[in-house]
Design an enzyme around this catalytic site. Structure first.
Site: not given
Ligand code: CP
Ligand code: NVA
Length: 313
Positions: A101, A128, A131, A223, A263, A291
């Site tokens: 990530r 993502h 997700q 989101d 998400c 997930r």
């Molecule tokens: N939805 C998601 O990716 O959550 P986190 O940021 O907690 O991993």
């Molecule tokens: N759009 C959000 C998603 C988190 C899972 C971010 O990038 O923070």
């Protein structure tokens, strides 16, 4: 050839459907499967915070008998200038897969270019895909199909919506995306998904009218307004996203059996109200649970190359 998950394009329609089938079978077994992955090791690199992705991947590794090794870039020599390419080469000697990530999509792609093991995108500023797999699993669990399904995405046209747009193109459902002006999704991703819809069904609709997007929808998705790394834009975004909150009134425009998806993490009171999050239409906890299974299925398919679970024993 080593297979990766950089965006949903890495899987395509067949890969996504295989993932959903494997994940559903694994869910029936509470995420536990004895396979040739037993004894494997997975590196999880996080440059941004995470609750779901980190814990669900660690749970997925455990269910498959693999050791998860969770790392932050600033704990690695990357933080002191070791190249991504050299890091990829070295980690490939220890691990069965790398989950990362980070901010730039290019960084994930560079890691994949030099790794001889699967690299999985666990969120970048642009995508993502993990997700989206859970999102479509939750949709299929609810409706049993994608054909004829209408999903409304209300919010920012960035990573989560990009992956959902790609999913719609591959699975052939209609995705109506409502964003404020200036926050539209990437044109190239939309055009590619529209080409997919021309073959698989469904459509990608773009606009700024939240009510038009939600009217008749089977699922309403939102989101956060300010994503990770955009904290400084919080106030400016709160102004831009006025009117983009999913509340009960907005949900009442959706189909009678409509579900609510997010998400997570949710900023309650901003993009969604408590009433919707905690209401009977909310499927956010099931979506979060999925997930785990989709990620375990992904690790299994990418590392082994199999599209069916091995027989236990
Ligand atoms: N939805 C998601 O990716 O959550 P986190 O940021 O907690 O991993
Ligand atoms: N759009 C959000 C998603 C988190 C899972 C971010 O990038 O923070």
């Amino acid at each position: 050839m080593t297979r990766h998950l950089l965006t949903l394009d890495s899987l395509g329609r067949d890969g996504i459907l295989t993932n959903l089938d494997l994940a559903a079978q694994l869910k029936a077994r509470r995420g536990m499967a004895r396979t040739t992955l037993d004894g494997g090791r997975v590196g999880l690199i996080f440059d941004k915070p995470s609750t779901r992705t980190r814990v669900s991947f660690e749970a997925a590794c455990w269910g498959l008998g693999m050791l998860p090794i969770t790392l932050r870039s600033d704990e690695l020599q990357i933080g002191r200038g070791e190249t991504i390419a050299d890091t990829a080469r070295v980690l490939s000697r220890y691990l069965s897969a790398i989950v990362i990530r980070t901010f730039e999509q290019a960084k994930v792609e560079e890691l994949a270019r030099y790794a001889s093991i699967p690299v999985i995108n666990a969120l970048t500023d642009d995508h993502h895909p993990c997700q989206a797999l859970a999102d479509v699993m939750a949709i299929r669990e609810e409706f049993g199909r994608f054909d004829g399904i209408r999903v409304a995405f209300v919010g920012d046209g960035n990573n989560v919506s990009h992956s959902l747009i790609q999913a719609a193109g591959y699975l052939g459902f209609t995705l109506a995306v409502a964003t404020p002006s200036g926050y539209e999704p990437d044109r190239g991703i939309v055009d590619a998904a529209r080409a997919g819809c021309a073959v698989n069904g469904g459509a990608i609709e773009l606009g700024h009218d939240v009510k038009a997007a939600v009217r008749g929808a089977d699922a309403v998705y939102t989101d956060v307004w300010a994503s990770m790394g955009q904290e400084k834009e919080r106030e400016e975004r709160a102004r831009a996203f006025t009117g983009y909150r999913v509340d009960s009134e907005l949900m009442s425009l959706a189909a009678p059996r409509a579900i609510f998806l997010h998400c997570l993490p949710a900023h309650r009171g901003d993009e969604v109200t408590d009433e919707v999050m905690d209401g009977p239409q909310s499927r956010v906890w099931d979506e979060a649970e999925d997930r785990w299974y989709t990620e375990a299925a992904l690790l299994y398919a990418l590392i082994t190359g199999h599209d069916q679970w091995e027989r236990a024993g």
